[in-house]
Scaffold this motif. Structure first.
Motif, PDB file in Angstrom:
ATOM      1  N   THR A 137       0.837  -1.205   0.000  1.00 35.72           N
ATOM      2  CA  THR A 137       0.000   0.000   0.000  1.00 35.72           C
ATOM      3  C   THR A 137       0.868   1.250   0.000  1.00 35.72           C
ATOM      4  O   THR A 137       0.856   2.034   0.953  1.00 35.72           O
ATOM      5  N   ALA A 160      -2.111   4.216   6.287  1.00 40.87           N
ATOM      6  CA  ALA A 160      -2.844   4.471   5.043  1.00 40.87           C
ATOM      7  C   ALA A 160      -4.106   5.285   5.312  1.00 40.87           C
ATOM      8  O   ALA A 160      -4.462   6.174   4.543  1.00 40.87           O
ATOM      9  N   SER A 185      -4.008   3.016  -3.170  1.00 37.71           N
ATOM     10  CA  SER A 185      -3.850   2.032  -2.094  1.00 37.71           C
ATOM     11  C   SER A 185      -5.095   1.959  -1.228  1.00 37.71           C
ATOM     12  O   SER A 185      -5.532   0.869  -0.819  1.00 37.71           O
TER      13      SER A 185
END
Length: 332
Positions: A137, A160, A185
């Motif tokens: 990610t 993230a 991501s």
């Protein structure tokens, strides 16, 4: 903290204030810890693991290499745990790249460590008593990863996204496409439709779909407004500096900022001088309440725990090659 009823009994999770990341311990056949907090609280991390583990810790998995995620690595590795990280991070650590952990760039201390298990996208990794899939990610950092447990539908997302935001991106180091990369991501993680999201900061979101919807909107703003993305990163980095140093004298703040590579890079992108940008950054943080002046020191207002000053004295990654390392026999 009482166990979260959404989590299996073998999952121990603790929300921690800055400058640490949350702790996630996976007990079972292969006891593992995800991320290890800030170096100034490494002993607290080790003590928490000791209080909750069923047997000796075998592995620490880093979602990425920022200081609030790898600070306990050295202490836990010295006690026998292996360290796992994405292949990009592992390769840089192995070569003793001076840019490791962005520690010098961000002026955030990290104790030297090695990576025993490089991780690739799609790889299955035994953690606790379950198999987890490694999900690449990139965005917040190029080597950022998430962990997915499909049977329980548990998703570890690192930085993230969180219940309230998305991770900042570094357009200077990682290119202007970094925001779009982070956005992709987040979209990839949303497709998994997790039952539980475990972020590195803040609480476990009550509703994963709502958390992803908010993250998607926030990520889109970073894509649409590169200057805003730069400002967002600067505010996060400077707030962290204030947290770990118990503030910075008001009279020294602008000189401190002008000496930072991240600030001069931001000034270049924003087409201004470091001196003007340093003044604007301090003024902006005071104006929005992200910082305050107390006893002639500039302090971050976000909740955080204090750090012993001695813990900030760590060798720079450019000097890590001088340290001896213990090889670990770690099997994936």
């Amino acid at each position: 903290m009482a166990p979260d009823p959404r989590l299996p009994s073998w999952v121990h999770w603790e929300q921690r204030p800055f400058p640490d990341a949350n702790l996630l311990l996976l007990n079972g056949g292969r006891p593992a810890l995800v991320d290890s907090g800030f170096v100034g609280h490494a002993q607290q991390t080790a003590d928490w693991v000791h209080a909750h583990r069923a047997r000796g810790l075998e592995l620490v998995v880093n979602t990425h290499w920022h200081s609030d995620h790898v600070g306990g690595n050295a202490l836990l590795q010295a006690a026998g745990a292996g360290i796992a990280a994405s292949t990009p991070d592992a390769c840089a650590i192995a070569s003793r790249d001076p840019a490791c952990c962005a520690a010098e760039y961000l002026d955030q201390p990290v104790a030297p460590y090695t990576v025993d298990v490089p991780l690739e996208d799609g790889q299955l990794l035994r953690l606790g008593s379950a198999d987890w899939e490694v999900v690449s990610t990139p965005g917040h950092t190029p080597g950022h990863l998430a962990l997915w447990q499909p049977e329980e539908r548990l998703l570890v997302v690192g930085d993230a996204l969180s219940d309230y935001d998305v991770g900042w991106v570094n357009l200077a180091l990682d290119g202007r496409e970094a925001a779009a990369t982070a956005q992709a991501s987040i979209q990839r993680l949303a497709i998994l439709e997790p039952r539980v999201i475990m972020p590195a900061h803040g609480p476990i979101p009550a509703d994963p779909k709502t958390a992803f919807a908010h993250a998607a909107r926030r990520a889109q703003r970073l894509v649409d407004d590169p200057a805003g993305a730069v400002w967002y990163g600067m505010r996060r980095i400077f707030a962290f500096a204030l947290m770990i140093r118990d503030g910075i004298p008001v009279d020294d703040a602008e000189a401190y900022l002008c000496a930072r590579s991240w600030l001069t890079d931001a000034a270049r992108i924003l087409d201004t001088s470091p001196e003007l940008l340093a003044t604007d950054l301090v003024d902006a943080m005071l104006r929005v309440g992200a910082a305050l002046v107390r006893d002639r020191r500039l302090h971050a207002t976000a909740g955080h725990t204090s750090v012993p000053p001695a813990a900030l004295v760590q060798p720079l990654p450019r000097d890590w090659a001088a340290y001896a390392w213990v090889e670990h026999d770690v099997h994936q």
